[in-house]
Design an enzyme around this catalytic site. Structure first.
Site, PDB file in Angstrom:
ATOM      1  N   ARG A  64       2.837   8.719   3.598  1.00  0.00           N
ATOM      2  CA  ARG A  64       2.046   9.643   4.425  1.00  0.00           C
ATOM      3  C   ARG A  64       2.728  10.995   4.588  1.00  0.00           C
ATOM      4  O   ARG A  64       2.113  12.033   4.390  1.00  0.00           O
ATOM      5  CB  ARG A  64       1.807   9.011   5.800  1.00  0.00           C
ATOM      6  CG  ARG A  64       0.703   8.020   5.736  1.00  0.00           C
ATOM      7  CD  ARG A  64       0.591   7.145   6.948  1.00  0.00           C
ATOM      8  NE  ARG A  64      -0.353   6.101   6.599  1.00  0.00           N
ATOM      9  CZ  ARG A  64      -0.390   4.907   7.142  1.00  0.00           C
ATOM     10  NH1 ARG A  64       0.462   4.581   8.090  1.00  0.00           N
ATOM     11  NH2 ARG A  64      -1.287   4.025   6.754  1.00  0.00           N
ATOM     12  N   TYR A 123      -6.656   8.251   0.596  1.00  0.00           N
ATOM     13  CA  TYR A 123      -5.563   7.302   0.298  1.00  0.00           C
ATOM     14  C   TYR A 123      -4.352   7.446   1.243  1.00  0.00           C
ATOM     15  O   TYR A 123      -4.314   8.339   2.056  1.00  0.00           O
ATOM     16  CB  TYR A 123      -5.177   7.278  -1.174  1.00  0.00           C
ATOM     17  CG  TYR A 123      -4.704   8.509  -1.900  1.00  0.00           C
ATOM     18  CD1 TYR A 123      -4.240   9.635  -1.262  1.00  0.00           C
ATOM     19  CD2 TYR A 123      -4.703   8.501  -3.303  1.00  0.00           C
ATOM     20  CE1 TYR A 123      -3.783  10.731  -1.993  1.00  0.00           C
ATOM     21  CE2 TYR A 123      -4.249   9.587  -4.040  1.00  0.00           C
ATOM     22  CZ  TYR A 123      -3.788  10.700  -3.375  1.00  0.00           C
ATOM     23  OH  TYR A 123      -3.335  11.759  -4.096  1.00  0.00           O
ATOM     24  N   GLU A 124      -3.439   6.528   1.139  1.00  0.00           N
ATOM     25  CA  GLU A 124      -2.296   6.370   2.078  1.00  0.00           C
ATOM     26  C   GLU A 124      -2.789   6.142   3.504  1.00  0.00           C
ATOM     27  O   GLU A 124      -2.178   6.590   4.463  1.00  0.00           O
ATOM     28  CB  GLU A 124      -1.377   7.605   2.057  1.00  0.00           C
ATOM     29  CG  GLU A 124      -0.965   8.082   0.693  1.00  0.00           C
ATOM     30  CD  GLU A 124       0.103   7.247   0.021  1.00  0.00           C
ATOM     31  OE1 GLU A 124       0.446   7.562  -1.104  1.00  0.00           O
ATOM     32  OE2 GLU A 124       0.582   6.250   0.616  1.00  0.00           O
ATOM     33  N   GLY A 125      -3.894   5.419   3.608  1.00  0.00           N
ATOM     34  CA  GLY A 125      -4.519   5.198   4.922  1.00  0.00           C
ATOM     35  C   GLY A 125      -5.481   6.343   5.179  1.00  0.00           C
ATOM     36  O   GLY A 125      -5.082   7.508   5.140  1.00  0.00           O
TER      37      GLY A 125
END
Lengths: 607, 246
Positions: A273, A411-413
């Site tokens: 993140r 992406y990445e949460g």
């Protein structure tokens, strides 16, 4: 602070999320202008690599006609040392700091599809082994990954397990002789899947509550994959669905311990993140640079369109937002480094201290991800707009930038998950007593009931009124979050609309504070710069931040308060966000004019 | 093989050109400097390649002040083994060549490779002066350089063809496009550049031969005239009557 020792104690004591309840001092934050000559030279070399090897063939990369192209570019990056920046030297890496890996991610960020392949390989592909692998695993895999001989991917997501990653159905069954696991399941959206040699695969053993992670090699049996996904953007990055059909994996390839997979996934994502936050910066710079240049060239009504206020407005805002992402990412990156050093000095292992260092600042990591990806989205959107009709054409660079940007919010949460997480983490730390939000919120509550005191501002000090405003922004957050927590208790987690609004308030506090602190530190170090552009960007950003915080504050309050309580809270919000608006016309013109004159981005961080 | 590569630090090509001191000096304010591309891409890269293939060492030398050290370290990152900086402002070609010659005459270099010119003043003088001062053969505008034993084989692009020359070492070479290709310093090279030797040496006294009276910018460009692609007659008329080109 009177002496160095005391200063060091302070630095060590800095904890994640504390910016909400403590005044940050400019001398305590790291600013990207402080990168060493060596770090700048690395950034410049990386920039040259992107300019020479990637950008000229961006279209070819996106066409995906040559499956060998992307892995060959990663191999080249490996030869330059770009795949092992943060890997220790004894594992064939360079052993550079966390913030150096952020800087390189920043530079690579302008490389579209390549930057996704790079991020997946060096981040989620390599780090699980580096941080959770045992000595044998590290020795076997990391040198190959750090030099680019092997490529890596990360297989977590499944058709029915996306944001709810721990619900994956992939199974790992221990063989009768106890020597291997048989993995069966379907994984999707696997970046680098088409060519990776090493797969980090998450699977469930029996009915375990949590997943377990395994290192799987491409040569193992039973691995099949679908064709490349046809995507909206980053079209040149390999994205596959991968099937594991009774794939036999030796027991020694289990990463960490049984049931530790979800923890690995979460911690690796924290790193992903904050890296993603940094990883949008150079993309934004490129878009802004193109926008300035096109605006200078393109004439309408016999005038370059960059001379129009409507275009200057956009150029100034794009740059101010990117300046803020830059400020917060590198401040947080250094906090992580300092924490790692502190933990290492207190006896923790190298890998463990890196993980804990990042985990400590998980709140800031989530902020970096959300702020960065949304700044990128704003920049590409306005970039297309400045290009007008050409922005919609594949002949100009904006169309690709627009498409490639969109994934960053997913992406990445997703940004929604990250917003909820960051508020959730603050509340959790508050409940555990790690972050003293409650007593500060109480103090703010008390202050609300008193007559407002006129602020005592020393206006001879640079940014005194800005700093005073930031301290009140924090009070606004504490007031709203405190009241919301009091109202809903443990059920606050279910109040998503409220949580999103509070998250935005928190993000703006961090972004505005690091932006102003950076400008202040620069002035303290070098005096006013000739063009004073960073001070202007910081002031413009603060204005954007306070406007958003006010709006989100009203939204949040409306979610739960009624009658008198609502009136008191709204009055408090008004008191805490009261400010004299800066002259938007003047400041945006000044910032844009400077870039128009230079025909370039506002400033350079490396040369 | 011992190779010396003189390197200059020059303004980036996109820099604004302005003057100070009554238009007698280039205004260095707000200018981004870089390693002179012909020194870096052709001379230095080829020198490093030759040493990688045949063994030996590459020394880079710069005449300039301490601010140049960061660029010298870039040359070390690209692969030079050590560096010398003559601690003085580079006044003109004769001054620079004299300083380099002073260093080179005691070091027994097999090869001195300079870029064909610097991209700021484009004087193309240092290589030739240096060869004269060291009493060595000089070949300019070399686009290919091979070394076997004590003999260098050089190629020069000439009108309509290529000239191939063989010269006995030691010699001085002026490197042109084609001799090497830009090499991005790798990360390990960058880290090692900090520990490679960089000697700072005082300048020797040199007689001043050049005095700048005045620099001036070219007259601003007049606007281009756009003619519709279909209107060939008008184009011909303008070329004939106004531009007097045909």
């Amino acid at each position: 602070m009177s002496n160095v020792a005391e200063q060091e104690t302070l630095k060590e004591a800095l904890r994640g999320g504390e910016f909400l309840i403590k005044e940050t001092k400019s001398e305590d934050i790291f600013i990207p202008e402080e990168f060493s000559e060596e770090q700048q030279m690395m950034a410049k070399a990386t920039d040259d690599f992107i300019d020479m090897e990637i950008t000229p063939i961006a279209e070819k990369i996106d066409k995906m006609q040559d499956p060998e192209l992307m892995p060959s570019l990663l191999t080249k990056a490996g030869e330059l040392g770009l795949l092992g920046i943060g890997v220790p030297e004894d594992l064939d890496g360079l052993g550079m700091s966390f913030n150096t890996t952020m800087l390189i991610a920043d530079v690579v960020g302008s490389a579209g599809s390549f930057s996704t392949a790079y991020g997946a390989h060096t981040g989620i592909g390599t780090l699980p082994i580096l941080y959770y692998g045992n000595e044998e695993q590290k020795k076997k895999y990391i040198p190959k990954l750090a030099t680019g001989e092997w490529k890596a991917c990360y297989c977590l997501t499944e058709p029915d397990a996306g944001s709810d990653a721990n619900s994956g159905k992939t199974k790992a069954v221990l063989s009768e002789d106890g020597k291997s696991y048989s993995i069966t399941g379907q994984k999707m959206w696997i970046t680098n899947g088409g060519f990776a040699d090493v797969f980090i695969v998450f699977a469930r053993i029996e009915d375990d509550k949590n997943l377990t992670a395994f290192i799987v090699e491409r040569s193992y049996n039973g691995i099949t994959m679908n064709e490349e996904e046809q995507k909206l953007g980053i079209k040149g990055s390999s994205t596959r669905q991968i099937f594991f059909n009774d794939t036999v994996v030796p027991v020694e390839n289990m990463l960490s311990e049984r049931g530790n997979g979800f923890k690995i996934a979460v911690n690796i994502l924290n790193i992903g993140r904050i890296k993603l936050g940094a990883g949008v910066l150079n993309g934004c710079r490129a878009v802004i640079r193109h926008s300035v240049r096109y605006g200078n060239e393109r004439k309408q009504f016999n005038t370059p369109i960059s001379s129009f206020g409507a275009v200057k407005y956009k150029l100034a805002e794009m740059t101010a937002r990117n300046y803020a992402t830059e400020s917060l990412c590198y401040a947080a990156g250094q906090d992580v480094d300092d924490r790692i050093t502190y933990l290492r000095n207190s006896g923790m292992s190298a890998a463990e201290s890196k993980l804990k260092g990042v985990e400590e600042f998980a709140i800031e990591c989530a902020i970096a991800k959300v702020h960065g990806s949304e700044t990128l989205d704003y920049c590409v959107d306005e970039g297309v707009q400045i290009y007008g009709g050409m922005g919609f054409s594949e002949d100009a660079p904006m169309a690709r930038a627009y498409r490639d940007a969109r994934i960053a919010r997913i992406y990445e949460g997703t940004n929604e998950i990250n917003r909820m997480l960051l508020v959730g983490m603050i509340l959790k730390r508050a409940m555990k007593g790690d972050l003293d939000i409650l007593s500060h919120a109480k103090a703010v509550g008390k202050e609300l009931l008193q007559m407002p005191k006129p602020a005592n501002i020393d206006r001879t000090e640079a940014f005194a009124s800005e700093k005073e405003l930031i301290s009140r922004m924090k009070k606004a957050v504490l007031m709203v979050a405190g009241k919301a927590a009091q109202t809903f208790g443990a059920k606050l987690n279910n109040e998503q609309i409220l949580l999103m609004a509070v998250a935005d308030m928190i993000i703006e506090v961090y972004a505005a504070e690091t932006s102003i602190m950076r400008a202040e530190k620069l002035i303290n170090q070098h005096g006013e710069s000739a063009d004073g552009v960073k001070a202007k960007l910081a002031k413009l950003y603060l204005q954007l931040a306070i406007n958003k915080l006010e709006q989100k504050g009203r939204e949040a309050i409306s979610c739960f308060a009624k009658g008198d309580e609502m009136r008191v809270l709204l009055m408090g919000l008004k008191r805490f966000t009261k400010h004299e608006p800066i002259n938007q016309r003047e400041i945006r013109h000044e910032i844009a004019d400077m870039m128009i004159e230079k025909n370039d981005y506002a400033y350079k961080l490396w040369s | 093989m011992k190779i010396l590569v003189p390197i200059s630090i020059v303004p980036d090509t996109t820099s604004k050109v302005a003057f100070t001191d009554g238009d007698t000096k280039y205004d260095k304010n707000n200018v981004t400097f870089i390693l002179n591309p012909t020194d870096e891409w052709y001379a230095l890269v080829r020198a490093v390649e030759l040493v990688e293939a045949n063994g030996g060492s590459v020394t880079v030398i710069n005449v300039g002040e301490a601010a140049n050290d960061q660029f010298i370290r870039k040359a070390l990152a690209i692969g030079a083994n050590n560096a010398v900086r003559i601690d003085a402002e580079a006044k003109d070609a004769f001054f620079v060549a004299s300083q380099i010659a002073e260093h080179a005459k005691t070091e027994a270099y097999d090869l001195v490779i300079t870029g064909k010119e610097t991209i700021d003043y484009n004087g193309s003088q240092v290589g030739a002066m240096l060869a004269e001062m060291l009493d060595l053969p000089y070949v300019a505008l070399v686009s290919k350089l091979e070394v076997a034993g004590t003999e260098a084989t050089l190629e020069r692009e000439i009108e309509g063809g290529v000239e191939v020359v063989a010269v006995n070492l030691p010699m001085v070479v002026g490197a042109e496009k084609g001799m090497g290709e830009q090499r991005i310093p790798n990360m390990r090279g960058i880290m090692q550049s900090r520990t490679k030797p960089l000697a700072v040496v005082p300048a020797v006294e040199v007689a001043e031969h050049v005095v700048v009276n005045k620099f001036e910018l070219p007259a601003p460009k007049t606007g281009a005239k756009m003619i519709d692609a279909d209107n060939i007659e008008e184009l011909v008329r303008l070329l004939h009557e106004e531009a007097k080109a045909i």
